[in-house]
Scaffold this active site. Structure first.
Site, PDB file in Angstrom:
ATOM      1  N   SER A  38       1.296   0.225  -4.207  1.00 30.62           N
ATOM      2  CA  SER A  38       2.538   0.229  -3.419  1.00 30.62           C
ATOM      3  C   SER A  38       3.670  -0.560  -4.067  1.00 30.62           C
ATOM      4  O   SER A  38       4.828  -0.381  -3.708  1.00 30.62           O
ATOM      5  CB  SER A  38       2.290  -0.343  -2.020  1.00 30.62           C
ATOM      6  OG  SER A  38       1.862  -1.687  -2.108  1.00 30.62           O
ATOM      7  N   ASP A 328       7.696  -7.151   4.229  1.00 27.64           N
ATOM      8  CA  ASP A 328       6.615  -7.092   5.208  1.00 27.64           C
ATOM      9  C   ASP A 328       5.499  -8.025   4.752  1.00 27.64           C
ATOM     10  O   ASP A 328       5.705  -8.844   3.860  1.00 27.64           O
ATOM     11  CB  ASP A 328       6.149  -5.649   5.445  1.00 27.64           C
ATOM     12  CG  ASP A 328       5.514  -5.001   4.209  1.00 27.64           C
ATOM     13  OD1 ASP A 328       5.086  -5.733   3.295  1.00 27.64           O
ATOM     14  OD2 ASP A 328       5.448  -3.760   4.152  1.00 27.64           O
ATOM     15  N   HIS A 331       4.768  -7.027   0.898  1.00 28.48           N
ATOM     16  CA  HIS A 331       5.714  -6.511  -0.092  1.00 28.48           C
ATOM     17  C   HIS A 331       7.045  -7.259  -0.100  1.00 28.48           C
ATOM     18  O   HIS A 331       7.600  -7.563   0.953  1.00 28.48           O
ATOM     19  CB  HIS A 331       5.977  -5.032   0.182  1.00 28.48           C
ATOM     20  CG  HIS A 331       4.720  -4.227   0.266  1.00 28.48           C
ATOM     21  ND1 HIS A 331       4.157  -3.848   1.460  1.00 28.48           N
ATOM     22  CD2 HIS A 331       3.908  -3.750  -0.710  1.00 28.48           C
ATOM     23  CE1 HIS A 331       3.045  -3.165   1.223  1.00 28.48           C
ATOM     24  NE2 HIS A 331       2.872  -3.089  -0.092  1.00 28.48           N
TER      25      HIS A 331
END
Length: 354
Positions: A38, A328, A331
């Site tokens: 990610s 978040d 991240h």
């Protein structure tokens, strides 16, 4: 507009420094080709059956058009900034996104999948794209590139393209220390060796397919991610030392791997891009970088590296993400990504323009 102006100024500064370092060779990298999780997924997971997605608000609220693209961020991710700094597009598109085709991918593409890892068992946790499958996509991409550019031009593009690899955090946080299985098979040190072996085989496969410019990304101080700090109640919500130590140990293995492969593979230029210390500096001295919050994320946290890390809508989100290191629970914000990317370009990746 003030933030936009600062961004333009920063990019100009990077270009000026790069031109000073390498003269008129900026065009030597015709494309950025990305593998990973990610940290570098631009939306591939939107197009596979997994819950590990971020294709809803407030994700992407600071991206061009305010669109949730599938990037696990409020805006752009590091590879977007790296691409732009190299004089390419300001974003790297996702390979599985049907809005793009080979004409878009010729100057940059990402095969990355959020929640994946080196270990196939890691990608199985949330049913995402394993690293071997990303390599299969890359083979298909090469065929399409040959049809689009012609075989010779396509081979030249692959040789000169910057191949970026960024993954590993999920292998530890979402697999080894969370799921039963690997922890009963390996000690932490053995698991690191196991993962480093997969990384080596992957780089050798890339080399066999024509890649010569490769950046192997290291792990950040993952014990300082908001999720880990939030659950570290006994430790006063400070960074979790054992996870940071694992990151340091694994990074040493990856660094040694780059040295080994540079010696063994003729014509390769492999570098180790280590985000650990720049991220730790930002976390420990946020005021130096214009941040106010390091332990709490801008939006609501969750238990896994997936879309639910942020609640849908704006209800639980901060108003100004530029004050936060993390977007978040897992991240960084776009601002943090831009700082880390600039650091990597000026400290490590400039070598690919020489």
């Amino acid at each position: 507009m003030e933030g936009h102006g600062r961004r333009i100024t920063t990019l100009l500064c990077i270009h000026i420094v790069l031109l000073h370092l390498v003269g008129d060779t900026v065009a030597k990298v015709p494309a950025t080709i990305v593998f990973g999780d990610s940290s570098v997924d631009a939306g591939n997971n939107n197009f596979i059956p997994t819950i590990a997605r971020s294709n809803f608000q407030p994700y992407g609220r600071d991206f061009e058009g305010g669109k949730a693209t599938g990037r696990f961020c409020n805006g752009r991710i590091p590879t977007d900034f790296i691409s732009e700094a190299f004089g390419l597009k300001p974003y790297v598109p996702a390979y599985l996104d049907p809005r793009y085709n080979i004409s878009d991918f010729a100057s940059g593409v990402t095969f990355a999948s959020a929640a994946t890892g080196y270990d196939n068992a890691t990608s199985d946790v949330l049913s995402v794209i394993p690293l071997w499958k990303q390599l299969e996509y890359y083979k298909g991409y090469q065929k399409n590139l040959s049809a689009y550019l012609g075989e010779n031009k396509a081979k030249e593009t692959i040789t000169d393209a910057l191949h970026l690899i960024s993954l590993g955090t999920n292998d530890f946080l979402e697999n080894y220390y969370t799921m039963p299985g690997r922890a009963s098979q390996f000690t932490p040190e053995q698991y690191q060796t196991f993962l480093a072996g997969i990384a080596e085989n992957f780089i050798r496969r890339l080399y066999d397919l024509g890649a010569r410019k490769i950046s192997l990304g290291g792990l950040p101080p993952m014990g300082c991610l908001p999720l880990e700090r939030t659950t570290n109640i006994a430790g006063g919500n400070e960074c979790v030392a054992r996870f940071n130590n694992i990151a340091l140990e694994f990074n040493d293995k990856l660094k040694n791997l780059t040295t080994k492969l540079n010696q063994e593979l003729s014509g390769i230029k492999l570098v180790f891009s280590n985000p650990y210390y720049i991220m730790l500096s930002i976390i420990k001295k946020p005021e130096l970088y214009g941040f106010e919050s390091t332990s709490v994320a801008c939006c609501a946290t969750g238990m896994f590296e997936m879309g639910y890390a942020c609640s849908r809508g704006q209800m639980f989100s901060c108003t100004d993400a530029t004050k936060y290191v993390f977007w978040d629970s897992f991240h960084p914000t776009e601002k943090t990504n831009s700082i880390v990317a600039k650091y990597m370009v000026l400290r490590v990746l400039y070598q690919f323009l020489q």
